[in-house]
Design a protein around this motif. Structure first.
Motif, PDB file in Angstrom:
ATOM      1  N   UNK A 207       0.848  -1.227   0.012  1.00 52.14           N
ATOM      2  CA  UNK A 207      -0.112   0.078  -0.054  1.00 52.14           C
ATOM      3  C   UNK A 207       0.810   1.124  -0.342  1.00 52.14           C
ATOM      4  N   UNK A 208       0.548   2.143  -0.978  1.00 55.16           N
ATOM      5  CA  UNK A 208       1.289   3.340  -0.929  1.00 55.16           C
ATOM      6  C   UNK A 208       0.587   4.582  -1.021  1.00 55.16           C
ATOM      7  N   UNK A 209      -0.661   4.462  -0.963  1.00 54.45           N
ATOM      8  CA  UNK A 209      -1.624   5.713  -0.704  1.00 54.45           C
ATOM      9  C   UNK A 209      -3.046   5.083  -0.661  1.00 54.45           C
ATOM     10  N   UNK A 210      -3.911   5.888  -0.085  1.00 55.98           N
ATOM     11  CA  UNK A 210      -5.264   5.343   0.404  1.00 55.98           C
ATOM     12  C   UNK A 210      -5.940   4.824  -0.971  1.00 55.98           C
ATOM     13  N   UNK A 211      -5.685   5.054  -2.058  1.00 48.65           N
ATOM     14  CA  UNK A 211      -6.156   4.634  -3.129  1.00 48.65           C
ATOM     15  C   UNK A 211      -5.253   3.699  -4.187  1.00 48.65           C
ATOM     16  N   UNK A 212      -4.395   3.429  -3.534  1.00 50.31           N
ATOM     17  CA  UNK A 212      -3.381   2.433  -4.542  1.00 50.31           C
ATOM     18  C   UNK A 212      -2.497   1.274  -3.534  1.00 50.31           C
ATOM     19  N   UNK A 213      -2.476   0.125  -4.223  1.00 50.51           N
ATOM     20  CA  UNK A 213      -1.566  -0.718  -3.960  1.00 50.51           C
ATOM     21  C   UNK A 213      -0.789  -1.009  -5.075  1.00 50.51           C
ATOM     22  N   UNK A 214       0.752  -1.203  -4.803  1.00 50.11           N
ATOM     23  CA  UNK A 214       1.623  -1.213  -6.142  1.00 50.11           C
ATOM     24  C   UNK A 214       2.304  -2.386  -5.896  1.00 50.11           C
ATOM     25  N   UNK A 215       2.287  -3.205  -7.099  1.00 47.89           N
ATOM     26  CA  UNK A 215       3.454  -4.336  -7.348  1.00 47.89           C
ATOM     27  C   UNK A 215       5.031  -3.601  -7.506  1.00 47.89           C
ATOM     28  N   UNK A 216       5.924  -3.816  -6.440  1.00 51.89           N
ATOM     29  CA  UNK A 216       7.094  -3.021  -6.202  1.00 51.89           C
ATOM     30  C   UNK A 216       8.001  -3.743  -7.263  1.00 51.89           C
ATOM     31  N   UNK A 217       7.891  -4.807  -7.680  1.00 50.07           N
ATOM     32  CA  UNK A 217       8.745  -5.298  -8.685  1.00 50.07           C
ATOM     33  C   UNK A 217       8.433  -4.724 -10.118  1.00 50.07           C
ATOM     34  N   UNK A 218       7.405  -4.048 -10.237  1.00 46.56           N
ATOM     35  CA  UNK A 218       7.315  -3.561 -11.628  1.00 46.56           C
ATOM     36  C   UNK A 218       7.685  -1.751 -11.520  1.00 46.56           C
ATOM     37  N   UNK A 219       8.065  -1.389 -10.442  1.00 47.74           N
ATOM     38  CA  UNK A 219       8.302  -0.006 -10.243  1.00 47.74           C
ATOM     39  C   UNK A 219       9.791   0.187 -11.351  1.00 47.74           C
ATOM     40  N   UNK A 220       9.712   1.004 -12.126  1.00 47.81           N
ATOM     41  CA  UNK A 220      10.951   1.438 -12.968  1.00 47.81           C
ATOM     42  C   UNK A 220      11.718   2.592 -12.708  1.00 47.81           C
ATOM     43  N   UNK A 221      11.305   3.492 -11.887  1.00 50.16           N
ATOM     44  CA  UNK A 221      11.762   4.759 -11.341  1.00 50.16           C
ATOM     45  C   UNK A 221      10.920   5.177 -10.572  1.00 50.16           C
ATOM     46  N   UNK A 222      11.380   6.183  -9.434  1.00 46.67           N
ATOM     47  CA  UNK A 222      10.852   7.181  -8.525  1.00 46.67           C
ATOM     48  C   UNK A 222      11.171   8.600  -8.851  1.00 46.67           C
ATOM     49  N   UNK A 223       9.990   9.443  -9.285  1.00 52.71           N
ATOM     50  CA  UNK A 223      10.430  10.823  -9.569  1.00 52.71           C
ATOM     51  C   UNK A 223       9.374  11.671  -8.523  1.00 52.71           C
ATOM     52  N   UNK A 224      10.040  12.762  -7.815  1.00 54.75           N
ATOM     53  CA  UNK A 224       9.035  13.475  -6.992  1.00 54.75           C
ATOM     54  C   UNK A 224       8.004  12.494  -6.234  1.00 54.75           C
ATOM     55  N   UNK A 225       8.351  11.567  -5.630  1.00 57.93           N
ATOM     56  CA  UNK A 225       7.463  10.593  -4.644  1.00 57.93           C
ATOM     57  C   UNK A 225       6.460  10.125  -5.615  1.00 57.93           C
ATOM     58  N   UNK A 226       6.481   9.980  -6.840  1.00 62.80           N
ATOM     59  CA  UNK A 226       5.752   9.268  -7.799  1.00 62.80           C
ATOM     60  C   UNK A 226       6.561   7.861  -8.305  1.00 62.80           C
ATOM     61  N   UNK A 227       5.661   6.969  -8.455  1.00 64.04           N
ATOM     62  CA  UNK A 227       6.358   5.630  -9.008  1.00 64.04           C
ATOM     63  C   UNK A 227       5.800   5.488 -10.349  1.00 64.04           C
ATOM     64  N   UNK A 228       7.032   5.270 -11.102  1.00 61.42           N
ATOM     65  CA  UNK A 228       6.927   5.027 -12.658  1.00 61.42           C
ATOM     66  C   UNK A 228       6.948   3.875 -12.966  1.00 61.42           C
ATOM     67  N   UNK A 229       5.713   3.444 -13.572  1.00 62.18           N
ATOM     68  CA  UNK A 229       5.496   1.897 -14.065  1.00 62.18           C
ATOM     69  C   UNK A 229       5.305   1.682 -15.461  1.00 62.18           C
ATOM     70  N   UNK A 230       5.699   0.518 -15.821  1.00 61.68           N
ATOM     71  CA  UNK A 230       5.415   0.302 -17.502  1.00 61.68           C
ATOM     72  C   UNK A 230       4.181   0.944 -17.959  1.00 61.68           C
ATOM     73  N   UNK A 231       4.307   1.393 -19.121  1.00 61.35           N
ATOM     74  CA  UNK A 231       3.172   2.212 -19.631  1.00 61.35           C
ATOM     75  C   UNK A 231       3.016   3.418 -19.483  1.00 61.35           C
ATOM     76  N   UNK A 232       3.965   4.159 -18.669  1.00 58.97           N
ATOM     77  CA  UNK A 232       3.746   5.485 -18.351  1.00 58.97           C
ATOM     78  C   UNK A 232       2.963   5.810 -17.205  1.00 58.97           C
TER      79      UNK A 232
END
Length: 252
Positions: A207-232
């Motif tokens: 869980x990374x936000x009240x509205x989101x759960x993220x697959x941490x293995x899919x994280x490509x980058x972190x920019x300004x406390x945002x997770x960049x995932x495949x597909x933009x």
């Protein structure tokens, strides 16, 4: 308790708003006697579907679409035409809907109770249908968790579907539903994000936000406390989750 139908109504959706399409797809999946035959992001693709000889009983049609509006589509649909239900954010199309003799006119935001009443009226006008033997039980609001490797069976569109969670990018809350997003699909599951957070057996989902759960293995980058995932896709990390999640990310 609703009654199964021997001859389900085949439904087609045309709406350029993806979330509205997903909502209608979910409504169809949770309603006995309906089946999804097609879901299209614009009027032209929908028109080509019918021109190719495909049939449907019910067309759920957005009005304001680019290139070919819903009203224009109704006027040129080949015979036999399905029952048409217009779906729009604008109430001022009611006269046009009346003149085109459509079955009903739904105003967004969509409401399941209103949708269900529309379906009941269409069924009543078409006459009774013969009950059939029941299929899979409807089940409750929670997903069926039964891990087999990295897959789980979840109830999607009224059927148990195997989902490979290696392919899931993130899970987003949408009222009492959740949307599972992969690179190719978005699936609506009738379950809250809290249920997923408590019951997912995979440690790489966080869980990374009240509205989101993220697959941490899919994280490509972190920019300004945002997770960049495949597909933009970009998913915000709320302040309350930043320390624990970034510590987890560095430890992968």
């Amino acid at each position: 308790m609703s009654t199964p139908f021997a001859f389900p109504l085949a439904c087609v959706i045309a709406d350029d708003n993806e979330m509205n399409r997903l909502t209608l797809e979910h409504y169809i999946g949770m309603t006995d006697g309906l089946t999804l035959a097609g879901s299209f992001p614009d009027g032209i693709t929908c028109l080509n579907y019918f021109r190719a000889g495909h049939l449907a009983d019910l067309l759920l049609l957005d009005i304001t679409m680019p290139e070919l509006t819903g009203l224009e589509l109704v006027r040129i649909l080949p015979e036999p035409q399905p029952e048409v239900v217009l779906v729009t954010t604008h109430r001022d199309y009611a006269l046009d809907a009346f003149e085109l003799q459509v079955a009903d006119y739904l105003v967004k935001p969509l409401d399941y109770a209103r949708f269900s009443r529309t379906v009941d009226r269409i069924r009543a006008r078409r006459g009774p249908q013969t009950p059939a033997a029941p299929s899979l039980p409807a089940g409750g609001s929670e997903p069926t968790f039964g891990p087999e490797g990295n897959t789980l069976f979840l109830k999607i569109n009224n059927r148990l579907t195997r989902v490979n969670f290696d392919e899931v990018l993130y899970i987003e809350a949408m009222s009492v539903y959740s949307v599972l997003v992969t690179a190719k699909h978005k699936h609506i599951v009738y379950s809250t994000l809290k249920v997923f957070e408590e019951r997912l057996p995979f440690s790489h989902f966080a869980r990374v936000h009240r509205s989101y759960i993220v697959n941490s293995r899919q994280v490509e980058a972190v920019e300004d406390n945002q997770l960049v995932l495949p597909g933009g896709y970009r998913i915000p990390v709320a302040k309350a989750y930043q320390e624990s999640f970034f510590r987890r990310l560095r430890g992968l």
